[in-house]
Design an enzyme around this catalytic site. Structure first.
Site, mmCIF file in Angstrom:
data_model
loop_
_atom_site.group_PDB
_atom_site.id
_atom_site.type_symbol
_atom_site.label_atom_id
_atom_site.label_comp_id
_atom_site.label_asym_id
_atom_site.label_seq_id
_atom_site.Cartn_x
_atom_site.Cartn_y
_atom_site.Cartn_z
ATOM 1 N N CYS A 17 -3.451 -3.730 -23.764
ATOM 2 C CA CYS A 17 -3.382 -3.229 -22.213
ATOM 3 C C CYS A 17 -2.444 -4.065 -21.547
ATOM 4 O O CYS A 17 -2.170 -3.773 -20.250
ATOM 5 C CB CYS A 17 -4.800 -3.329 -21.608
ATOM 6 S SG CYS A 17 -5.515 -5.029 -21.696
ATOM 7 N N HIS B 288 0.890 -1.186 0.006
ATOM 8 C CA HIS B 288 0.050 0.023 -0.014
ATOM 9 C C HIS B 288 0.669 1.180 0.027
ATOM 10 O O HIS B 288 0.555 2.176 -0.541
ATOM 11 C CB HIS B 288 -0.867 0.059 1.211
ATOM 12 C CG HIS B 288 -2.404 -0.621 0.872
ATOM 13 N ND1 HIS B 288 -2.627 -1.818 1.124
ATOM 14 C CD2 HIS B 288 -3.135 -0.168 -0.098
ATOM 15 C CE1 HIS B 288 -4.082 -1.908 0.592
ATOM 16 N NE2 HIS B 288 -4.044 -0.853 -0.274
ATOM 17 N N ASN C 166 0.190 -9.455 -21.562
ATOM 18 C CA ASN C 166 1.290 -10.159 -20.609
ATOM 19 C C ASN C 166 0.822 -11.608 -20.503
ATOM 20 O O ASN C 166 1.794 -12.684 -20.467
ATOM 21 C CB ASN C 166 0.794 -9.670 -19.248
ATOM 22 C CG ASN C 166 0.894 -8.266 -18.960
ATOM 23 O OD1 ASN C 166 1.836 -7.733 -19.935
ATOM 24 N ND2 ASN C 166 0.285 -7.633 -17.967
ATOM 25 N N ASP C 167 -0.357 -11.926 -20.678
ATOM 26 C CA ASP C 167 -0.760 -13.510 -20.641
ATOM 27 C C ASP C 167 -0.576 -13.923 -21.968
ATOM 28 O O ASP C 167 -0.259 -15.160 -22.296
ATOM 29 C CB ASP C 167 -2.263 -13.531 -20.214
ATOM 30 C CG ASP C 167 -2.300 -13.618 -18.560
ATOM 31 O OD1 ASP C 167 -1.258 -14.657 -18.154
ATOM 32 O OD2 ASP C 167 -3.100 -12.572 -18.234
ATOM 33 N N ARG D 163 -12.989 -4.985 -16.251
ATOM 34 C CA ARG D 163 -12.780 -6.158 -16.303
ATOM 35 C C ARG D 163 -13.162 -7.111 -15.336
ATOM 36 O O ARG D 163 -12.942 -6.768 -14.144
ATOM 37 C CB ARG D 163 -11.140 -6.265 -16.653
ATOM 38 C CG ARG D 163 -11.005 -7.985 -16.682
ATOM 39 C CD ARG D 163 -9.350 -8.208 -16.923
ATOM 40 N NE ARG D 163 -8.813 -7.965 -15.738
ATOM 41 C CZ ARG D 163 -7.331 -8.412 -15.420
ATOM 42 N NH1 ARG D 163 -6.641 -8.432 -16.862
ATOM 43 N NH2 ARG D 163 -6.748 -8.286 -14.443
ATOM 44 N N ARG E 235 4.900 -16.467 -16.390
ATOM 45 C CA ARG E 235 5.575 -15.270 -16.167
ATOM 46 C C ARG E 235 5.886 -14.823 -14.868
ATOM 47 O O ARG E 235 6.536 -13.684 -14.683
ATOM 48 C CB ARG E 235 4.099 -14.078 -16.749
ATOM 49 C CG ARG E 235 2.986 -14.157 -15.640
ATOM 50 C CD ARG E 235 1.744 -13.584 -16.579
ATOM 51 N NE ARG E 235 1.503 -12.142 -15.886
ATOM 52 C CZ ARG E 235 0.430 -11.571 -16.119
ATOM 53 N NH1 ARG E 235 -0.349 -11.992 -16.844
ATOM 54 N NH2 ARG E 235 0.066 -10.431 -15.197
ATOM 55 N N ARG F 112 -8.443 -3.430 -13.286
ATOM 56 C CA ARG F 112 -8.501 -4.706 -12.664
ATOM 57 C C ARG F 112 -9.212 -4.894 -11.436
ATOM 58 O O ARG F 112 -8.777 -4.844 -10.437
ATOM 59 C CB ARG F 112 -6.776 -4.997 -12.370
ATOM 60 C CG ARG F 112 -6.199 -4.990 -13.814
ATOM 61 C CD ARG F 112 -4.454 -5.453 -13.109
ATOM 62 N NE ARG F 112 -3.731 -5.809 -14.463
ATOM 63 C CZ ARG F 112 -2.841 -5.249 -14.945
ATOM 64 N NH1 ARG F 112 -2.615 -3.783 -14.770
ATOM 65 N NH2 ARG F 112 -2.016 -5.678 -16.048
ATOM 66 N N GLU G 183 -6.082 -13.025 -24.876
ATOM 67 C CA GLU G 183 -4.903 -13.193 -24.116
ATOM 68 C C GLU G 183 -4.505 -14.554 -24.019
ATOM 69 O O GLU G 183 -3.533 -15.073 -22.972
ATOM 70 C CB GLU G 183 -4.915 -12.687 -22.573
ATOM 71 C CG GLU G 183 -6.078 -12.930 -21.594
ATOM 72 C CD GLU G 183 -6.251 -12.261 -20.448
ATOM 73 O OE1 GLU G 183 -5.230 -11.557 -20.084
ATOM 74 O OE2 GLU G 183 -7.207 -12.220 -19.766
HETATM 75 C C1 PEP Z 1 -2.485 -9.025 -19.502
HETATM 76 O O1 PEP Z 1 -2.528 -10.333 -19.456
HETATM 77 O O2 PEP Z 1 -1.811 -8.571 -20.530
HETATM 78 C C2 PEP Z 1 -3.282 -8.105 -18.604
HETATM 79 C C3 PEP Z 1 -3.165 -6.828 -19.003
HETATM 80 O O3 PEP Z 1 -4.004 -8.860 -17.638
HETATM 81 P P1 PEP Z 1 -2.869 -8.917 -16.154
HETATM 82 O O4 PEP Z 1 -1.841 -8.633 -16.356
HETATM 83 O O5 PEP Z 1 -3.935 -8.479 -15.214
HETATM 84 O O6 PEP Z 1 -3.310 -10.564 -16.331
HETATM 85 MG MG MG Z 2 -4.025 -11.030 -18.098
#
Ligand code: PEP
Ligand code: MG
Length: 591
Positions: free
Chosen positions: A515, A195, A467-468, A338, A478, A302, A444
């Site tokens: 994103c 935090h 990211n995913d 989301r 990851r 998120r 993703e």
């Molecule tokens: C992603 O997977 O790119 C994403 C934005 O979602 P998160 O990082 O929350 O899994």
């Molecule tokens: Mg993701």
């Protein structure tokens, strides 16, 4: 030679501050252990319940003083700890079974809880230990008959202070951040998601966290330079270091002012193409920073972060207020909510089970398991409460809803069906819901990427979660540092997937954005623009730099760059080529 002492930590929030150390330790209260005769044990249990009640009253009072955003909600979670069997029943049992005083029982149970926190895999949950300690200390003080001192939570911070602490529980972090005399935070514990870091970023205070020996090295009143961008603290700097720090501070302020000027200018490329820059957010409070930095909308909210750090469901009502606050703050700009991405790396194991109120099967591969939309579709109550809250909040702004980790058409159909049912039941109840709420998906998984042409016929928009998508395309966890070297956004398979999704969205004429983390990194921005992306969503702090990059990019040049790239094969070759091209494009920009 300079004699300056530098401490290295985690760069939690950028900026430079110069001030005096205001050391605020959260002392662990170690009570005396007293053995009690059997006849006194029930009176001792009553004394404990009395102290818990007093503590709850104090927290309710404190809650009223905090904004009704997530920090208020977390204090709510603090209160719930006072009813949690893991805490309350365990302390009562300790009094009865060990025949000890309530203070000792609370101490023993808290130590056991804290050591469980230390072993938690999820960094966010681990960092909630400060909150547990804070609640427990408050119960101890009430047992001790100490009068609740409101000032203790607000502190009187002297002018030009750098707050130095072992850990800062959320309530203290918020109060301190609102204190104009507090210039920066430096903590011994914590990480990127603690935090202290989140509040510091949201309030734009420099912060360095996770410095192991901090409290042994710094004395109250020491002069400190905090460099939040480098993750460095200089103790008792000499004149030369002070001059340098002041210069850096001026440069930082000038850059911020430039970024804020840029914030309200559109992101237009050198050859006149408009690019939309949106913000990613985890906490309700971040919405103000996003606006300040010029986010044109929220590209990714998120929402699962509303739940982490608590063991009980977040009610429909609480969620409604959180979503409504974000929608109202964005004043008509689009907010992409989301739905919960729980399970996998987000919230899993014990805490997820407690949260859901039921045991879950152990998973050998959580990233491939019951996560995101899969979990929501198998826990309908949780899903419905969220959908209802979002639909109710839609009347207060411009909402779109997005489902994470879709890999089958049927999942999307089912999620949409659930949404429609919630809409119908709200309408039967006479509750207002916005007429048009676009419903989209995160692309993703490779599965979604390869059926993107079909999904695009059903979805109102796509957002690519790189990211995913990278994790699943390259089969790289990851979270696993051992294979992190293989996690590469420029692998040809990733680029081809991106191209396929972009074509699918273009053919179906639906909006598309990216994103994942790469959307905020200049080198990858050039790659994404070259492939045809025109909308990017990123953390607030990345918006200024991203806009500067777009304004210094020729889209025609990035398109040519990507045509050449897609002819190449090895990741190293592609990386070297893009690196050289972007270095040349952005050579004149400050780092
Ligand atoms: C992603 O997977 O790119 C994403 C934005 O979602 P998160 O990082 O929350 O899994
Ligand atoms: Mg993701």
């Amino acid at each position: 030679m300079s004699q300056n002492i530098f401490l290295k930590g985690i760069a939690a929030s950028p900026g430079v501050a110069i001030g005096q150390a205001f050391v605020c330790t959260l002392q662990t209260i170690v009570p005396t252990r007293r053995e009690l005769p059997p006849t006194q044990l029930e009176a001792e249990v009553s004394r404990l319940y009395e102290a818990l009640k007093t503590t709850e009253g104090q927290l309710a009072h404190l809650r009223k003083k905090l904004p009704a955003d997530e920090h208020g909600l977390i204090l709510e979670a603090h209160s719930l700890m006072l009813e949690d069997p893991l805490f309350v029943d365990a302390a009562v049992n300790t009094i009865r079974e060990e025949a000890v005083n309530a203070e000792w029982a609370v101490f023993e149970v808290t130590q056991a809880l804290l050591s469980r926190f230390d072993t938690m895999q999820n960094a966010y949950i681990r960092e909630r230990r400060a909150d547990v300690k804070w609640v427990s200390d408050r119960v101890q003080k009430n047992l001790d008959g100490q009068v609740f001192d409101e000032e203790e939570d607000t502190f009187t911070v002297p002018e030009n202070s750098v707050v130095v602490a072992d850990e800062l529980p959320v309530a203290k972090a918020v109060f301190l951040a609102n204190e104009k005399n507090a210039l920066a935070f430096v903590t011994q514990g914590g990480g990127q998601t603690s935090h202290t870091s989140i509040v510091a970023r949201a309030k734009q205070l420099p912060a360095v966290v996770g410095i192991p020996t901090l409290l042994q090295r710094i004395k109250p009143g020491d002069c400190l330079i905090v460099d939040g961008g480098l993750g460095e603290v200089c103790i008792q700097p000499d004149e030369a270091a002070l001059v340098q720090a002041k210069l850096k501070q001026q440069q930082w302020h000038a850059q911020q002012i430039q970024a804020q000027h840029r914030a309200h200018a559109p992101a237009v490329s050198l050859d006149g193409h408009r690019v939309s820059l949106w913000g990613n957010m985890e906490f309700v409070e971040e919405v103000d920073t996003l606006l300040q930095m010029g986010a044109e909308g929220v590209g990714l909210f998120r929402t699962e972060f509303l739940l982490v750090g608590r063991d009980n469901p977040c009610s429909e009502e609480e969620q409604f207020w959180a979503y409504r606050r974000v929608l109202e703050a964005m004043q008509g700009r689009l907010v992409t909510l989301r739905t919960f991405d729980l399970g996998g790396d987000k919230l899993s194991g014990d805490s997820l089970e407690k949260f859901l109120g039921e045991p879950l099967e152990k998973e050998a591969n959580p990233a491939l398991g019951l996560r995101a939309i899969r979990l929501c579709l198998s826990h309908r109550e949780l899903f419905r409460a969220q959908l209802r809250a979002a639909l109710r909040a839609s009347a207060y702004g411009n909402l779109q809803i997005m489902f994470p980790l879709i890999s089958h058409m049927s999942e999307f159909y089912e999620a949409k069906r659930e949404l429609e049912e919630c809409r119908s039941s709200l309408s039967l109840q006479g509750i207002a819901v916005a007429k048009n709420i676009p419903v989209g998906i995160m692309v993703e998984t490779p599965a979604a990427a390869w059926i993107a042409d079909r999904l695009a016929l059903e979805a109102d928009f796509f957002s690519i979660g790189t990211n995913d998508l990278i994790q699943y395309t390259l089969a790289i966890d990851r979270q696993n540092s051992q294979v992190a070297y293989l996690y590469h956004p420029l692998h040809l398979s990733v680029l081809r997937s991106l191209r396929h999704v972009i074509n699918a969205a273009r053919n179906a004429n639906i909006p598309l954005s990216v994103c994942g983390e790469i959307a905020g990194t200049p080198k990858y921005i050039a790659m994404l623009l070259g492939l045809g992306i025109r909308s990017l969503s990123m953390a607030a702090i990345q918006l200024g730099k991203a806009k500067e990059s777009v304004q210094n990019t020729s889209l025609a040049q990035t398109q040519r760059m990507m045509e050449t790239v897609l002819e190449k094969s090895s990741t190293e070759e592609i990386d070297a080529f893009i690196e050289a091209q972007t270095n040349a494009m952005y050579a004149h920009l400050k780092p």
